[in-house]
Structure formats: C-alpha cells, structure tokens
Enzyme design. Structure first.
Site, PDB file in Angstrom:
ATOM      1  N   HIS A 124       0.846  -1.250   0.197  1.00  0.00           N
ATOM      2  CA  HIS A 124      -0.005   0.052   0.464  1.00  0.00           C
ATOM      3  C   HIS A 124       0.645   1.148  -0.175  1.00  0.00           C
ATOM      4  CE1 HIS A 124       0.810  -0.732   4.670  1.00  0.00           C
ATOM      5  NE2 HIS A 124       0.533   0.718   4.636  1.00  0.00           N
ATOM      6  N   HIS A 180       0.717   5.432   1.467  1.00  0.00           N
ATOM      7  CA  HIS A 180       0.685   6.765   1.948  1.00  0.00           C
ATOM      8  C   HIS A 180       0.794   7.612   1.632  1.00  0.00           C
ATOM      9  CE1 HIS A 180      -0.369   4.537   6.172  1.00  0.00           C
ATOM     10  NE2 HIS A 180       0.027   3.329   4.926  1.00  0.00           N
ATOM     11  N   TYR A 190       3.328  10.793  11.237  1.00  0.00           N
ATOM     12  CA  TYR A 190       2.492   9.497  10.376  1.00  0.00           C
ATOM     13  C   TYR A 190       2.549   8.868   9.295  1.00  0.00           C
ATOM     14  CZ  TYR A 190      -0.593   5.516  10.324  1.00  0.00           C
ATOM     15  OH  TYR A 190      -0.375   4.238   9.434  1.00  0.00           O
ATOM     16  N   GLN A 211       5.990   5.373   8.954  1.00  0.00           N
ATOM     17  CA  GLN A 211       4.915   4.300   8.873  1.00  0.00           C
ATOM     18  C   GLN A 211       6.038   2.888   8.636  1.00  0.00           C
ATOM     19  OE1 GLN A 211       1.566   4.438  10.150  1.00  0.00           O
ATOM     20  NE2 GLN A 211       1.287   2.173   9.401  1.00  0.00           N
TER      21      GLN A 211
END
Length: 92
Positions: free
Chosen positions: A7, A9, A72, A76
């Site tokens: 994924h 971000h 964040y 991450q």
C-alpha cells in the site's frame, strides 16, 4: 508519500472543484501507465490482468493535525518494521 510493499500513504491537497474519486482515478491511472512503461516486465504477471491498483482507497480529511499525519506517513514503514520485529522477538 510513503510506499509500502502492499500500500501507499500520501498526504495531498486537491482543489475543491476536483472530487476525491476523480483525483484518485487520475492519480492511479497516470501512475499505472508510468510504472508499466518503466517496468514492462510487470505486465507479464498473469495475476494482475492489466490492473496495477486495487479497486478501493481510503481517504480522510486533515485539519489541525496535518503535521502529525505527515509524520505518521513519513515514518510508517519504520514503525511497521519495528512492530514486526517485536512480534518475531527480534530487537530493532
């Protein structure tokens, strides 16, 4: 932006006249074309069937906590590695 194995971000700002779904469609489409041009061997993966991205996405709005969310996103991957190492009993 932070790219994980399964994924991505991102913190983005889009103009109010562009819908979130329109932005995501354009972003996913343009990036998939660019990635397939840069790495043509990826098209040979039979399980992808000409699709690079999953159907869905998660979106949240950012208000006063934008800096916290940026941190964040930035850290991450490091945090996920640390948690995984702890679960396996390794020191990180």
């Amino acid at each position: 932006m932070n790219v994980q194995i399964d994924h991505v971000h991102m913190v983005v700002s889009i103009p109010p006249k562009v819908s979130v779904s329109e932005f995501m469609g354009i972003m996913k489409g343009k990036l998939a074309i660019k990635i397939f041009k840069s790495y043509p061997d990826l098209k040979k993966k039979p399980y992808w069937g000409n699709h690079f991205w999953a159907r869905g996405y998660f979106v949240n709005t950012v208000g006063l906590d934008e800096e916290m969310i940026r941190k964040y996103v930035k850290y991450q991957e490091e945090e996920e590695r640390r948690e995984e190492a702890q679960q396996l009993g390794f020191e990180f």
